[in-house]
Design a protein around this motif. Structure first.
Motif, short mmCIF file in Angstrom:
data_model
loop_
_atom_site.label_atom_id
_atom_site.label_comp_id
_atom_site.label_asym_id
_atom_site.label_seq_id
_atom_site.Cartn_x
_atom_site.Cartn_y
_atom_site.Cartn_z
N VAL A 53 1.29 -1.67 0.47
CA VAL A 53 0.01 0.23 -0.05
C VAL A 53 1.29 0.91 0.01
CG1 VAL A 53 -1.74 1.11 0.78
CG2 VAL A 53 -1.39 -1.39 1.14
N LEU A 54 0.66 2.43 -0.91
CA LEU A 54 1.35 3.24 -1.17
C LEU A 54 0.51 4.06 -0.47
CD1 LEU A 54 3.10 2.64 -4.49
CD2 LEU A 54 3.49 1.94 -2.90
N CYS A 55 0.56 4.88 0.38
CA CYS A 55 0.43 6.26 0.98
C CYS A 55 0.82 7.28 0.58
CB CYS A 55 0.15 5.57 2.55
SG CYS A 55 -0.47 4.60 2.75
N GLY A 56 0.26 8.98 0.16
CA GLY A 56 0.10 10.17 0.09
C GLY A 56 0.29 10.35 1.36
N PRO A 57 0.25 12.08 1.91
CA PRO A 57 0.28 12.75 3.27
C PRO A 57 -1.30 12.79 3.44
CG PRO A 57 0.86 14.12 1.60
CD PRO A 57 0.73 12.68 0.92
N GLY A 58 -2.12 12.78 2.05
CA GLY A 58 -3.36 13.41 2.37
C GLY A 58 -4.00 12.67 2.64
N ASN A 59 -5.62 12.86 2.31
CA ASN A 59 -6.58 12.00 2.40
C ASN A 59 -6.98 10.88 2.44
OD1 ASN A 59 -7.64 13.13 4.70
ND2 ASN A 59 -9.92 14.37 3.09
N GLY B 87 -6.28 -11.40 7.88
CA GLY B 87 -5.13 -12.38 7.66
C GLY B 87 -3.81 -11.65 6.57
N VAL B 88 -3.44 -10.86 5.64
CA VAL B 88 -2.90 -10.87 4.67
C VAL B 88 -1.60 -10.08 4.71
CG1 VAL B 88 -2.75 -9.30 2.23
CG2 VAL B 88 -4.51 -10.35 3.08
N ASP B 89 -0.45 -10.27 4.24
CA ASP B 89 0.49 -9.89 4.26
C ASP B 89 1.00 -8.85 3.85
OD1 ASP B 89 3.42 -9.04 4.96
OD2 ASP B 89 4.23 -10.68 3.31
N VAL B 90 0.99 -7.08 4.37
CA VAL B 90 0.90 -6.16 4.37
C VAL B 90 2.02 -5.34 4.34
CG1 VAL B 90 -0.62 -3.75 3.45
CG2 VAL B 90 -1.38 -5.64 4.35
N GLY B 91 3.17 -4.31 3.29
CA GLY B 91 3.72 -3.40 3.15
C GLY B 91 2.87 -2.21 4.01
N VAL B 92 3.81 -0.77 3.69
CA VAL B 92 2.95 0.03 4.19
C VAL B 92 4.47 0.66 3.23
CG1 VAL B 92 2.18 1.90 5.13
CG2 VAL B 92 1.05 -0.88 5.60
N TRP B 93 4.17 2.01 2.86
CA TRP B 93 4.85 2.66 1.98
C TRP B 93 5.00 4.00 1.92
CZ3 TRP B 93 9.42 -0.23 0.75
CH2 TRP B 93 9.69 -1.42 0.89
N ALA B 94 4.90 4.84 3.00
CA ALA B 94 4.46 6.26 2.79
C ALA B 94 5.34 7.20 2.19
CB ALA B 94 4.26 6.82 4.30
N LEU B 95 5.15 8.59 1.19
CA LEU B 95 5.78 9.71 0.53
C LEU B 95 6.08 10.57 1.74
CD1 LEU B 95 5.96 10.97 -2.04
CD2 LEU B 95 4.16 11.96 -2.03
N ASP B 96 5.16 10.50 2.89
CA ASP B 96 5.41 12.40 3.61
C ASP B 96 4.67 11.72 4.66
OD1 ASP B 96 7.36 13.39 2.21
OD2 ASP B 96 5.98 14.22 1.12
N GLU B 97 4.40 12.27 5.88
CA GLU B 97 3.36 12.53 7.46
C GLU B 97 2.70 12.87 6.60
OE1 GLU B 97 3.76 10.30 9.88
OE2 GLU B 97 5.75 9.48 9.06
N PRO B 98 1.58 12.65 7.33
CA PRO B 98 -0.04 12.81 7.68
C PRO B 98 0.34 14.97 8.17
CG PRO B 98 -0.73 11.14 7.51
CD PRO B 98 0.88 10.97 7.25
N ARG B 99 -0.47 15.64 7.55
CA ARG B 99 -0.56 16.87 8.57
C ARG B 99 -1.08 16.07 10.39
NH1 ARG B 99 -4.32 20.04 9.37
NH2 ARG B 99 -5.77 18.59 7.62
N PRO B 100 -0.03 16.95 11.13
CA PRO B 100 -0.92 16.72 12.75
C PRO B 100 -2.26 17.02 12.33
CG PRO B 100 1.39 17.36 12.28
CD PRO B 100 0.68 17.28 11.83
N GLY B 101 -2.73 16.25 13.51
CA GLY B 101 -4.11 16.57 13.04
C GLY B 101 -5.46 16.41 12.75
N SER B 102 -4.33 15.66 11.86
CA SER B 102 -5.64 15.32 10.48
C SER B 102 -6.23 13.88 10.18
CB SER B 102 -4.94 15.92 9.16
OG SER B 102 -4.57 14.43 9.01
N ASP B 103 -7.43 13.43 10.04
CA ASP B 103 -8.03 12.71 9.76
C ASP B 103 -7.37 11.44 9.03
OD1 ASP B 103 -10.11 13.62 11.46
OD2 ASP B 103 -11.30 13.81 8.58
N ALA B 104 -6.23 11.85 8.13
CA ALA B 104 -5.42 11.06 7.57
C ALA B 104 -4.41 10.55 8.32
CB ALA B 104 -4.81 11.88 6.55
N ALA B 105 -3.77 11.48 9.40
CA ALA B 105 -2.39 11.21 10.75
C ALA B 105 -3.67 10.49 11.75
CB ALA B 105 -2.33 12.96 11.62
N ARG B 106 -4.62 10.36 11.79
CA ARG B 106 -5.64 9.07 12.59
C ARG B 106 -5.45 8.43 12.36
NH1 ARG B 106 -11.85 10.54 14.95
NH2 ARG B 106 -11.57 8.74 16.79
N ALA B 107 -5.67 8.29 11.17
CA ALA B 107 -5.53 6.82 10.12
C ALA B 107 -4.06 6.54 10.26
CB ALA B 107 -6.01 6.66 9.00
#
Length: 298
Positions: free
Chosen positions: A53-59, A75-95
Motif C-alpha cells: 500500500v503506497l500512502c500519500g500525505p493527504g486523505n 491475515g494478508v501480508d501487507v507492506g506500507v510505504w509512505a511518501l510523507d507524514e500526514p499533517r498533524p491533527g488531520s484524519d489522515a494522521a489519525r488513520a
C-alpha cells in the motif's frame, strides 16, 4: 450511485458537508472508504501472498492506511510505504496512528513483478504534476507490471480533465466514492482507471448541492422515460422521414451507416439520396432503406 458527475471541488464541498451533517464524521467516512476498498481487494485477489500500500500525505493516503490495517487484520501480508507524514491533527494522521504496521519510505519501494499494489498516493484533487519520489515509484510500478488498485483515481490523473499530470499508473481497478469525477470518464484517465467502482460510504444524497451535478453520465435510463413511444395508430410517415446524401460509388459507406442508424433509432422512413453511379452499390447493401437518384444539389 446516480448519474451525477462531480468536479473535484464539488466533491470536496460534499465531503465537508457530510462531515458536518453526519451521520458520520470525516474520520468515519475515511474508515468507510477504506473498508470499501479492502472488501474489493479481498474479493478480487484472494490468493495474493502480499499486498503493498503506497500512502500519500493527504486523505487519499489516509484511506490507504485504513486499507492496510483492514487487510492485515484479514491475515494478508501487507507492506506500507509512505511518501510523507500526514499533517498533524488531520484524519489522515489519525488513520496512520491507528494502523499498527510499520511504514517504510516510498523511495525504498521496489515492487515485485506481478505484485498487487494499492495506489493511495493522490486522489482526484491533484492539481500539479507528479514529481520526485512519487513519480519514480509510479515508473517502477509500470516496469513491474503490478496489479494496481487505485483509490479514487490513479495518482497523476486529473480528476477535473482526465489529463495525466506528469505520470500515472495503469490500474486494474479504481474505487471511488459517492460520485464519479470527469477524470473517470475522459481519456486518457478513463483508460488508466481500468474498471471503476463507485462505493457507498454513507454520504447522504441530500447533501449534493443542487447547483452541482450539472454533468451526468449519459446512460439510457437517464432519458428512457422521455423517449417518444409510437401510438398504436402511428405509421412510418408519422414518425419522421430522414434523408441521407450519399457520395459516389467508392465513398458511399458512411451514408449507409447513417441511414441504418436513423432507422435503428426510430425514424419511420429513411431515404438514401445517391448519384446514378452509386445507386447499384447502395442497393446491393441495403434493405428497408429507400433509394432515390439525385445527381445534383437542388
Amino acid at each position: 450511485m446516480g448519474h451525477d458527475i462531480l468536479t473535484p471541488d464539488e466533491m470536496g464541498e460534499v465531503d465537508r458537508r457530510a462531515a458536518r451533517a453526519g451521520p458520520f464524521d470525516g474520520y468515519r467516512l475515511m474508515q468507510n472508504a477504506g473498508a470499501a476498498v479492502a472488501a474489493e481487494i479481498l474479493a478480487r485477489y484472494p490468493g495474493a501472498a502480499r499486498i503493498d500500500v503506497l500512502c500519500g500525505p493527504g486523505n487519499n493516503g489516509g484511506d490507504g492506511y485504513v486499507v492496510a490495517r483492514l487487510l492485515a487484520e484479514a491475515g494478508v501480508d501487507v507492506g506500507v510505504w509512505a511518501l510523507d507524514e500526514p499533517r498533524p491533527g488531520s484524519d489522515a494522521a489519525r488513520a496512520a496512528a491507528d494502523c499498527p504496521l510499520a511504514t517504510r519510505p516510498l523511495a525504498d519501494f521496489i515492487p515485485e513483478r506481478g505484485a498487487v499494489v494499492v495506489d493511495a498516493l493522490f486522489g482526484a484533487g491533484l492539481a500539479r504534476p507528479l514529481d520526485g519520489e512519487a513519480r519514480a515509484a509510479i515508473a517502477r510500478l509500470r516496469g513491474a507490471r503490478a496489479s494496481v488498485v487505485a483509490i479514487d483515481l490513479p495518482s497523476g490523473v486529473s480528476g477535473a480533465t482526465g489529463a495525466v499530470l506528469g505520470d500515472a499508473p495503469q490500474a486494474e481497478l479504481t474505487v471511488t466514492f459517492f460520485r464519479r469525477k470527469p477524470g473517470h470518464l475522459l481519456y486518457p484517465g478513463r483508460g488508466l482507471c481500468g474498471e471503476t467502482i463507485v462505493a457507498d460510504i454513507g454520504i447522504r444524497r441530500d447533501l449534493l448541492d443542487p447547483a452541482a451535478g450539472r454533468l451526468a453520465v449519459n446512460l439510457p435510463d437517464l432519458w428512457r422515460a422521455v423517449f417518444p413511444v409510437p401510438s398504436a395508430e402511428a405509421h412510418k410517415y408519422s414518425r419522421g422521414h430522414v434523408g441521407v446524401f450519399s457520395g459516389g460509388p467508392t465513398t458511399s459507406g458512411a451514408a449507409r451507416l447513417a441511414a441504418r442508424g436513423a432507422a435503428r433509432i426510430g425514424a419511420g422512413a429513411v431515404t438514401l439520396l445517391a448519384p446514378a453511379n452509386a445507386l447499384q452499390v447502395n442497393a446491393s447493401h441495403l434493405t428497408a432503406i429507400m433509394l432515390r437518384r439525385v445527381d445534383e444539389l437542388p
